[in-house]
Scaffold this active site. Sequence first.
Site, PDB file in Angstrom:
ATOM      1  N   GLU A  78      30.414   8.301 -68.037  1.00 42.53           N
ATOM      2  CA  GLU A  78      30.681   7.320 -68.715  1.00 42.53           C
ATOM      3  C   GLU A  78      31.807   7.773 -69.769  1.00 42.53           C
ATOM      4  O   GLU A  78      31.780   8.283 -70.659  1.00 42.53           O
ATOM      5  CB  GLU A  78      29.523   6.730 -69.729  1.00 42.53           C
ATOM      6  CG  GLU A  78      29.547   5.473 -70.045  1.00 42.53           C
ATOM      7  CD  GLU A  78      29.943   5.301 -71.434  1.00 42.53           C
ATOM      8  OE1 GLU A  78      31.352   5.203 -71.556  1.00 42.53           O
ATOM      9  OE2 GLU A  78      29.104   5.252 -72.575  1.00 42.53           O
TER      10      GLU A  78
ATOM     11  N   LYS B 260      23.947  19.324 -74.644  1.00 41.24           N
ATOM     12  CA  LYS B 260      24.970  19.819 -75.365  1.00 41.24           C
ATOM     13  C   LYS B 260      25.545  18.523 -76.296  1.00 41.24           C
ATOM     14  O   LYS B 260      26.076  17.649 -75.823  1.00 41.24           O
ATOM     15  CB  LYS B 260      25.991  20.537 -74.877  1.00 41.24           C
ATOM     16  CG  LYS B 260      26.940  21.169 -75.827  1.00 41.24           C
ATOM     17  CD  LYS B 260      28.361  21.275 -75.592  1.00 41.24           C
ATOM     18  CE  LYS B 260      29.521  20.364 -75.606  1.00 41.24           C
ATOM     19  NZ  LYS B 260      29.614  19.808 -76.992  1.00 41.24           N
TER      20      LYS B 260
ATOM     21  N   GLU C  45      43.532   3.869 -75.565  1.00 42.71           N
ATOM     22  CA  GLU C  45      42.118   3.931 -76.446  1.00 42.71           C
ATOM     23  C   GLU C  45      42.417   4.248 -77.672  1.00 42.71           C
ATOM     24  O   GLU C  45      42.871   5.514 -77.928  1.00 42.71           O
ATOM     25  CB  GLU C  45      41.211   4.336 -75.585  1.00 42.71           C
ATOM     26  CG  GLU C  45      39.750   4.162 -76.300  1.00 42.71           C
ATOM     27  CD  GLU C  45      38.610   4.886 -75.379  1.00 42.71           C
ATOM     28  OE1 GLU C  45      37.347   4.291 -75.530  1.00 42.71           O
ATOM     29  OE2 GLU C  45      38.834   5.863 -74.766  1.00 42.71           O
TER      30      GLU C  45
ATOM     31  N   PRO D  96      28.399  12.483 -76.770  1.00 43.05           N
ATOM     32  CA  PRO D  96      29.479  12.588 -78.005  1.00 43.05           C
ATOM     33  C   PRO D  96      29.004  12.281 -79.123  1.00 43.05           C
ATOM     34  O   PRO D  96      27.732  12.307 -79.406  1.00 43.05           O
ATOM     35  CB  PRO D  96      30.151  11.248 -77.385  1.00 43.05           C
ATOM     36  CG  PRO D  96      29.191  10.485 -76.768  1.00 43.05           C
ATOM     37  CD  PRO D  96      28.178  11.144 -76.176  1.00 43.05           C
TER      38      PRO D  96
ATOM     39  N   SER E 210      36.012  10.891 -73.196  1.00 40.25           N
ATOM     40  CA  SER E 210      37.143  10.439 -73.073  1.00 40.25           C
ATOM     41  C   SER E 210      37.440  10.687 -71.425  1.00 40.25           C
ATOM     42  O   SER E 210      36.700  11.544 -70.674  1.00 40.25           O
ATOM     43  CB  SER E 210      38.254  11.445 -73.621  1.00 40.25           C
ATOM     44  OG  SER E 210      38.363  12.502 -73.083  1.00 40.25           O
TER      45      SER E 210
ATOM     46  N   CYS F 232      33.241   2.801 -76.720  1.00 41.24           N
ATOM     47  CA  CYS F 232      34.141   2.601 -75.627  1.00 41.24           C
ATOM     48  C   CYS F 232      33.955   1.164 -75.038  1.00 41.24           C
ATOM     49  O   CYS F 232      34.949   0.625 -74.241  1.00 41.24           O
ATOM     50  CB  CYS F 232      33.806   3.576 -74.445  1.00 41.24           C
ATOM     51  SG  CYS F 232      33.840   5.138 -74.881  1.00 41.24           S
TER      52      CYS F 232
END
Length: 505
Positions: free
Chosen positions: A244, A169, A381, A144, A223, A278
Amino acid sequence: MHLINGDLVEGHGPAYTPVNPATGAQRESYRLADASDVDAAVAAAKAAYPAWKRALPAERSTALGELARLMGEHAEELARLESEQTGKSIRLATEFDVPGSADNAAFFSGAARQLAGLSAGTYWENSTSMIRREPLGVVGSISPWNYPLQMAAWKIFPAVAAGNTIVLKTSEMTPGTTLLLGRLALEAGFPAGVINVIAGDGRTAGEALIAHPDVVMSSFTGSTAVGRRVMEVASAKGSRVHLELGGKAPFVVFADADLEAAARGAVAGSIINGGQDCTAATRAIVHSSLYEAFTARVAELMDGVRVGDPSDPATDLGSLISVAHRDRVAGFVDRARAAGATIAAGGTIPDGTPGTREDTAYYRPTLITGIGTDAEVWREEIFGPVLVAMAFEDDDEAIALANDTPYGLAASAWTGQTNRALRAAAEIEAGTVWVNEHIPIVSEMPHGGYKASGFGKDMSQYSFDEYTQIKHVLIDQSPGPKKEWQDIVFTAAQAPRDQDGADER
């Protein structure tokens, strides 16, 4: 640019220009990766796999150890790049992101030589059984934008330590530090093709990577909604998945807690990395006897947080990742305000920061009170520097409120009583429970979620195990045919045969 088979290459997707969200300045443009670039990267990883699989654990360990050293040498460059591409404070990048990532390389340098399995033994007559722990093959990972360097480290290092090759990626918004990490890996002695880095959007490059038939494991951090899509795509070809996902971490303050320590922990835990974490503290669940004093102190501390230029070492909180994301966070707060919640601190875009409101992504640390458990800000969230607070009356209610979420990544409990701490640790449904602290992570301990926060572990020996598969090897030691066992299955071979080879029966 993208790192494929040891070379920096241009992508074949559309042109993209990342932006420094703290200044609004455009960064160097490049072409995103498309499906053809994914194919090239996976082909490189597949070609490199046989030799890397055969490399001795000591060889893989040496390469990772050298990479850890090089990351230390390039720490300043890595921290600057990480801050510029994400907007996070240079202090956080320098003191948390970079050293934590280098330490992870050092840890997996050691783990590479710890291929543990059950000891050999005799479990079938006249035989010896043993366990081989082997790599999987080509791993396709997606990291991320919130912790580009650390999340790349968490995915790359255990995978290659175990003997896999990888295509990672990274987010199109934050490719810089991951590409530099890949280049340092080549300098450290990793063969070309073992570590490949591409940058692209999820719908194009991400899905192509997960769906690729030569990718035998997919690891994703992001997410929960996208995690479900990753599972769907990977399940079509039956490959392994490691996820995760999101979090909504409870921060439980019991009646006997140290109020000042808890208040400071709540502020630090909720604003770390702009709250784009997170595991960030998002739901303060506070005993009614401390609630007013706690929320007042948290509001006071939040008002004192230094928000501004992330390149200034004195800055506590830089910008969020983008203007669009800043507006998303502000939308949560604005809707809570309109629904009757109290904005006890923050809830606005700060003045006196670099750039303009239209081209930079700053947001003040925010405390929301006066809500119920059905409130959007309690359930969803937000992924920004926003903490919501609610009071409880007894320990049973505290535990119930902590677990009142589909997520289960991390939590903390603040108390001076051992029994209370142990109960909270046992009954809160989360992959990590801190006691009298919130956020610390170490390479030796696992990180991963319960419930909708995913499955599988990052960091630690448990993460190393995720990237391996177990093979049972049985060696028969008795001479001659194994008549007793084989007779259970077939007896035709025992019958007399004529000269033509046909049964006499």
